[in-house]
Design a protein around this motif. Structure first.
Motif, PDB file in Angstrom:
ATOM      1  N   ILE A   4       0.861  -1.166   0.000  1.00  9.18           N
ATOM      2  CA  ILE A   4       0.000   0.000   0.000  1.00  9.18           C
ATOM      3  C   ILE A   4       0.895   1.212   0.000  1.00  9.18           C
ATOM      4  O   ILE A   4       1.767   1.354   0.836  1.00  9.18           O
ATOM      5  CB  ILE A   4      -0.882   0.045   1.258  1.00  9.18           C
ATOM      6  CG1 ILE A   4      -1.677  -1.247   1.413  1.00  9.18           C
ATOM      7  CG2 ILE A   4      -1.812   1.251   1.218  1.00  9.18           C
ATOM      8  CD1 ILE A   4      -2.631  -1.534   0.315  1.00  9.18           C
ATOM      9  N   SER A   5       0.684   2.062  -0.946  1.00  2.13           N
ATOM     10  CA  SER A   5       1.415   3.301  -1.019  1.00  2.13           C
ATOM     11  C   SER A   5       0.352   4.370  -1.192  1.00  2.13           C
ATOM     12  O   SER A   5      -0.458   4.302  -2.088  1.00  2.13           O
ATOM     13  CB  SER A   5       2.342   3.262  -2.229  1.00  2.13           C
ATOM     14  OG  SER A   5       2.822   4.535  -2.505  1.00  2.13           O
ATOM     15  N   LEU A  25       3.248   3.004   3.025  1.00  2.16           N
ATOM     16  CA  LEU A  25       3.169   1.724   3.720  1.00  2.16           C
ATOM     17  C   LEU A  25       3.632   0.643   2.759  1.00  2.16           C
ATOM     18  O   LEU A  25       3.147   0.567   1.630  1.00  2.16           O
ATOM     19  CB  LEU A  25       1.728   1.434   4.149  1.00  2.16           C
ATOM     20  CG  LEU A  25       1.020   2.511   4.964  1.00  2.16           C
ATOM     21  CD1 LEU A  25      -0.403   2.057   5.274  1.00  2.16           C
ATOM     22  CD2 LEU A  25       1.775   2.834   6.226  1.00  2.16           C
ATOM     23  N   VAL A  26       4.552  -0.200   3.204  1.00  3.15           N
ATOM     24  CA  VAL A  26       5.091  -1.254   2.348  1.00  3.15           C
ATOM     25  C   VAL A  26       5.014  -2.575   3.092  1.00  3.15           C
ATOM     26  O   VAL A  26       5.500  -2.679   4.219  1.00  3.15           O
ATOM     27  CB  VAL A  26       6.565  -0.963   1.966  1.00  3.15           C
ATOM     28  CG1 VAL A  26       7.116  -2.082   1.098  1.00  3.15           C
ATOM     29  CG2 VAL A  26       6.694   0.390   1.266  1.00  3.15           C
ATOM     30  N   ASN A  55      -0.291  -8.401   6.163  1.00  2.00           N
ATOM     31  CA  ASN A  55      -1.333  -8.174   7.160  1.00  2.00           C
ATOM     32  C   ASN A  55      -1.014  -6.960   8.026  1.00  2.00           C
ATOM     33  O   ASN A  55      -1.914  -6.204   8.400  1.00  2.00           O
ATOM     34  CB  ASN A  55      -1.528  -9.416   8.037  1.00  2.00           C
ATOM     35  CG  ASN A  55      -2.177 -10.549   7.282  1.00  2.00           C
ATOM     36  OD1 ASN A  55      -2.847 -10.355   6.279  1.00  2.00           O
ATOM     37  ND2 ASN A  55      -1.952 -11.755   7.755  1.00  2.00           N
ATOM     38  N   ASP A  56       0.274  -6.774   8.386  1.00  2.00           N
ATOM     39  CA  ASP A  56       0.674  -5.587   9.141  1.00  2.00           C
ATOM     40  C   ASP A  56       0.253  -4.322   8.399  1.00  2.00           C
ATOM     41  O   ASP A  56      -0.325  -3.403   8.970  1.00  2.00           O
ATOM     42  CB  ASP A  56       2.194  -5.540   9.341  1.00  2.00           C
ATOM     43  CG  ASP A  56       2.716  -6.633  10.245  1.00  2.00           C
ATOM     44  OD1 ASP A  56       1.907  -7.273  10.961  1.00  2.00           O
ATOM     45  OD2 ASP A  56       3.941  -6.858  10.229  1.00  2.00           O
ATOM     46  N   VAL A  57       0.545  -4.286   7.113  1.00  2.00           N
ATOM     47  CA  VAL A  57       0.230  -3.117   6.300  1.00  2.00           C
ATOM     48  C   VAL A  57      -1.280  -2.937   6.157  1.00  2.00           C
ATOM     49  O   VAL A  57      -1.798  -1.832   6.212  1.00  2.00           O
ATOM     50  CB  VAL A  57       0.925  -3.207   4.923  1.00  2.00           C
ATOM     51  CG1 VAL A  57       0.402  -2.157   3.967  1.00  2.00           C
ATOM     52  CG2 VAL A  57       2.432  -3.075   5.102  1.00  2.00           C
ATOM     53  N   ARG A  58      -1.992  -4.037   6.003  1.00  2.00           N
ATOM     54  CA  ARG A  58      -3.454  -3.936   5.878  1.00  2.00           C
ATOM     55  C   ARG A  58      -4.083  -3.337   7.129  1.00  2.00           C
ATOM     56  O   ARG A  58      -5.052  -2.581   7.039  1.00  2.00           O
ATOM     57  CB  ARG A  58      -4.052  -5.305   5.587  1.00  2.00           C
ATOM     58  CG  ARG A  58      -3.836  -5.732   4.160  1.00  2.00           C
ATOM     59  CD  ARG A  58      -4.566  -7.016   3.850  1.00  2.00           C
ATOM     60  NE  ARG A  58      -4.403  -7.329   2.436  1.00  2.00           N
ATOM     61  CZ  ARG A  58      -4.264  -8.548   1.978  1.00  2.00           C
ATOM     62  NH1 ARG A  58      -4.287  -9.578   2.797  1.00  2.00           N
ATOM     63  NH2 ARG A  58      -4.109  -8.753   0.691  1.00  2.00           N
ATOM     64  N   HIS A 101       6.019   3.117   6.963  1.00  2.00           N
ATOM     65  CA  HIS A 101       6.037   1.825   7.648  1.00  2.00           C
ATOM     66  C   HIS A 101       6.486   0.778   6.647  1.00  2.00           C
ATOM     67  O   HIS A 101       5.976   0.712   5.524  1.00  2.00           O
ATOM     68  CB  HIS A 101       4.635   1.482   8.167  1.00  2.00           C
ATOM     69  CG  HIS A 101       4.540   0.093   8.705  1.00  2.00           C
ATOM     70  ND1 HIS A 101       4.936  -0.235   9.983  1.00  2.00           N
ATOM     71  CD2 HIS A 101       4.128  -1.059   8.127  1.00  2.00           C
ATOM     72  CE1 HIS A 101       4.746  -1.527  10.178  1.00  2.00           C
ATOM     73  NE2 HIS A 101       4.256  -2.052   9.061  1.00  2.00           N
ATOM     74  N   PHE A 102       7.454  -0.045   7.045  1.00  2.00           N
ATOM     75  CA  PHE A 102       7.912  -1.154   6.204  1.00  2.00           C
ATOM     76  C   PHE A 102       7.755  -2.436   6.993  1.00  2.00           C
ATOM     77  O   PHE A 102       8.205  -2.532   8.135  1.00  2.00           O
ATOM     78  CB  PHE A 102       9.386  -0.979   5.816  1.00  2.00           C
ATOM     79  CG  PHE A 102       9.896  -2.086   4.928  1.00  2.00           C
ATOM     80  CD1 PHE A 102       9.782  -1.992   3.553  1.00  2.00           C
ATOM     81  CD2 PHE A 102      10.475  -3.224   5.469  1.00  2.00           C
ATOM     82  CE1 PHE A 102      10.229  -3.014   2.729  1.00  2.00           C
ATOM     83  CE2 PHE A 102      10.922  -4.257   4.653  1.00  2.00           C
ATOM     84  CZ  PHE A 102      10.808  -4.144   3.281  1.00  2.00           C
ATOM     85  N   SER A 103       7.139  -3.420   6.389  1.00  2.00           N
ATOM     86  CA  SER A 103       6.989  -4.730   6.993  1.00  2.00           C
ATOM     87  C   SER A 103       7.505  -5.747   5.979  1.00  2.00           C
ATOM     88  O   SER A 103       6.925  -5.933   4.920  1.00  2.00           O
ATOM     89  CB  SER A 103       5.516  -4.988   7.332  1.00  2.00           C
ATOM     90  OG  SER A 103       5.385  -6.132   8.123  1.00  2.00           O
ATOM     91  N   GLY A 104       8.642  -6.344   6.280  1.00  2.00           N
ATOM     92  CA  GLY A 104       9.290  -7.286   5.373  1.00  2.00           C
ATOM     93  C   GLY A 104      10.670  -7.611   5.901  1.00  2.00           C
ATOM     94  O   GLY A 104      11.025  -7.269   7.029  1.00  2.00           O
ATOM     95  N   HIS A 105      11.473  -8.276   5.078  1.00  2.00           N
ATOM     96  CA  HIS A 105      12.834  -8.637   5.472  1.00  2.00           C
ATOM     97  C   HIS A 105      13.723  -7.397   5.563  1.00  2.00           C
ATOM     98  O   HIS A 105      13.561  -6.437   4.820  1.00  2.00           O
ATOM     99  CB  HIS A 105      13.472  -9.569   4.436  1.00  2.00           C
ATOM    100  CG  HIS A 105      13.020 -10.981   4.512  1.00  2.00           C
ATOM    101  ND1 HIS A 105      13.349 -11.821   5.552  1.00  2.00           N
ATOM    102  CD2 HIS A 105      12.277 -11.721   3.654  1.00  2.00           C
ATOM    103  CE1 HIS A 105      12.828 -13.019   5.327  1.00  2.00           C
ATOM    104  NE2 HIS A 105      12.165 -12.984   4.183  1.00  2.00           N
ATOM    105  N   GLY A 106      14.691  -7.467   6.444  1.00  2.00           N
ATOM    106  CA  GLY A 106      15.754  -6.489   6.534  1.00  2.00           C
ATOM    107  C   GLY A 106      17.065  -7.237   6.654  1.00  2.00           C
ATOM    108  O   GLY A 106      17.089  -8.423   6.980  1.00  2.00           O
TER     109      GLY A 106
END
Length: 132
Positions: A4-5, A25-26, A55-58, A101-106
Motif C-alpha cells: 500500500i502506497s 506503507l510497504v 497483514n501488518d500493512v493492511r 512503515h515497512f513490513s518485510g525482510h531487513g
C-alpha cells in the motif's frame, strides 16, 4: 502479495489550510528469486517468502482509510518505493507530516559510497525484487 502506497489528506477541512499528510506503507510477503543477484561468495541470493507482513500493512491501511482518504496501490519493488519517496519529498513543505512503515525482510548489507565513514555494513530494507 500487496503493498500500500498512499497519500492522504484530512477529510475534515477548516477555514485554514490544514497541513498535508503523507504515508508510505510497504508490506512484502512474496520475494522474487531468479538467482541473478549473487552473494560475496558468488552464490545466488534468495529470501524466503512469508505470511504476515502484508497483514501488518493492511491493519495500518484500515486505520488510515477509516480516518483519511487514500489512493494508490503498487507492488513493493525498489523503483516503486523510490518513486513514492521522491514524490512525497518533492511535495513536502514545512508543517506537513510523513509516516512510513515497512513490513518485510531487513538485512545488513555491505556499505556503499554514501555510507557513514567507518561503517562496513548498512541496515537495509529488502524490496520485493531485491534478489533479482
Amino acid at each position: 502479495m500487496l503493498d500500500i502506497s498512499m497519500n492522504f489528506t484530512p477529510f475534515i477541512m477548516n477555514a485554514q489550510t490544514p497541513p498535508r499528510r503523507f504515508a508510505l506503507l510497504v508490506g512484502v510477503d512474496l520475494y522474487q528469486n531468479n538467482g541473478s543477484r549473487k552473494s560475496i561468495k558468488h552464490n545466488g541470493v534468495s529470501l524466503k517468502s512469508f505470511r504476515g507482513y502484508v497483514n501488518d500493512v493492511r491493519l495500518f491501511e484500515e486505520f488510515l482509510r477509516h480516518h483519511f482518504q487514500l489512493h494508490e496501490n503498487r507492488r513493493p519493488t525498489f523503483e516503486n518505493i523510490k518513486r513514492e519517496f521522491l514524490d512525497i519529498t518533492s511535495r513536502n513543505r514545512p508543517g506537513h507530516m510523513f509516516f512510513s512503515h515497512f513490513s518485510g525482510h531487513g538485512a545488513l548489507l555491505p556499505g556503499v559510497g554514501v555510507s557513514p565513514a567507518g561503517r562496513d555494513e548498512d541496515p537495509s530494507l529488502m524490496t520485493m525484487d531485491y534478489c533479482c
